[in-house]
Design a protein around this motif. Sequence first.
Motif, mmCIF file in Angstrom:
data_model
loop_
_atom_site.group_PDB
_atom_site.id
_atom_site.type_symbol
_atom_site.label_atom_id
_atom_site.label_comp_id
_atom_site.label_asym_id
_atom_site.label_seq_id
_atom_site.Cartn_x
_atom_site.Cartn_y
_atom_site.Cartn_z
ATOM 1 N N THR A 1 0.771 -1.174 -0.161
ATOM 2 C CA THR A 1 -0.037 0.046 0.141
ATOM 3 C C THR A 1 0.933 1.428 -0.044
ATOM 4 O O THR A 1 0.641 2.112 -0.621
ATOM 5 C CB THR A 1 -0.877 -0.090 1.217
ATOM 6 O OG1 THR A 1 -1.756 -1.279 1.260
ATOM 7 C CG2 THR A 1 -1.687 1.352 1.092
ATOM 8 N N GLU B 1 2.266 1.903 -3.294
ATOM 9 C CA GLU B 1 1.214 2.418 -4.304
ATOM 10 C C GLU B 1 1.053 3.842 -3.889
ATOM 11 O O GLU B 1 0.972 4.736 -4.950
ATOM 12 C CB GLU B 1 -0.019 1.691 -4.340
ATOM 13 C CG GLU B 1 0.041 0.516 -4.750
ATOM 14 C CD GLU B 1 -1.276 -0.564 -4.316
ATOM 15 O OE1 GLU B 1 -2.162 0.028 -3.484
ATOM 16 O OE2 GLU B 1 -1.150 -1.720 -4.610
ATOM 17 N N ALA B 2 0.907 4.170 -2.796
ATOM 18 C CA ALA B 2 1.004 5.743 -2.164
ATOM 19 C C ALA B 2 1.943 6.610 -2.641
ATOM 20 O O ALA B 2 1.918 7.735 -2.962
ATOM 21 C CB ALA B 2 0.715 5.784 -0.849
ATOM 22 N N SER C 1 -4.509 9.997 1.340
ATOM 23 C CA SER C 1 -6.056 9.604 0.994
ATOM 24 C C SER C 1 -6.158 8.029 0.807
ATOM 25 O O SER C 1 -6.707 7.392 1.195
ATOM 26 C CB SER C 1 -6.649 10.443 -0.157
ATOM 27 O OG SER C 1 -6.571 11.816 0.232
ATOM 28 N N TRP C 2 -4.996 7.615 -0.119
ATOM 29 C CA TRP C 2 -4.920 6.090 -0.643
ATOM 30 C C TRP C 2 -4.614 5.364 0.770
ATOM 31 O O TRP C 2 -5.344 4.509 0.932
ATOM 32 C CB TRP C 2 -4.001 5.946 -1.748
ATOM 33 C CG TRP C 2 -3.602 4.590 -2.134
ATOM 34 C CD1 TRP C 2 -2.571 3.846 -1.669
ATOM 35 C CD2 TRP C 2 -4.544 3.833 -2.807
ATOM 36 N NE1 TRP C 2 -2.729 2.653 -2.352
ATOM 37 C CE2 TRP C 2 -3.893 2.670 -2.898
ATOM 38 C CE3 TRP C 2 -5.850 4.105 -3.592
ATOM 39 C CZ2 TRP C 2 -4.703 1.621 -3.641
ATOM 40 C CZ3 TRP C 2 -6.337 2.911 -3.852
ATOM 41 C CH2 TRP C 2 -5.790 1.780 -4.217
ATOM 42 N N ARG D 1 -7.217 2.573 2.107
ATOM 43 C CA ARG D 1 -6.742 0.993 2.371
ATOM 44 C C ARG D 1 -6.502 0.466 3.429
ATOM 45 O O ARG D 1 -6.394 -0.704 3.866
ATOM 46 C CB ARG D 1 -5.435 0.868 0.988
ATOM 47 C CG ARG D 1 -5.658 1.367 -0.126
ATOM 48 C CD ARG D 1 -6.698 0.438 -0.892
ATOM 49 N NE ARG D 1 -5.846 -0.711 -1.060
ATOM 50 C CZ ARG D 1 -6.582 -1.786 -1.645
ATOM 51 N NH1 ARG D 1 -7.744 -1.751 -1.700
ATOM 52 N NH2 ARG D 1 -5.994 -2.999 -1.842
#
Length: 129
Positions: free
Chosen positions: A79, A82-83, A93-94, A98
């Motif tokens: 995660t 990806e952020a 926000s991601w 998640r």
Amino acid sequence: MTAPLVAALASRQGAPDAARKVSATWVHPDALPHPYFFTRALFPPGQLERIIEPRFRPSTVGADGVTLEPTWPVGFERTADEARKLEPVAGVSWLEMRTYMASTLLRDTDSVSMARSLEVRVPLLDAPR
């Protein structure tokens, strides 16, 4: 600067929980894959190592009984990776969506609403895979 000094300075400005998190960030800066996770952590990294046995860290058996699913540290790393590809605000926000929203807010809303016999509608949160 040492960790106790950092904790003492931080505790003067706010809650003891914030001081503990700032101290953990100082002592274990690379323990979590993104600084965001220090703000949401219930236990600092030093305590986590003592709480969670090593045999529970690498993976768990999936629902099919065969597939190995990564445990939360690997999920956090994915995660966070990806952020990092997003703009800073979008990245946080991601991370919120998640991790905190999925594992805390939705779970708590569900259990509290069922305990009080309330019908709660949460937004549709379908993430394409």
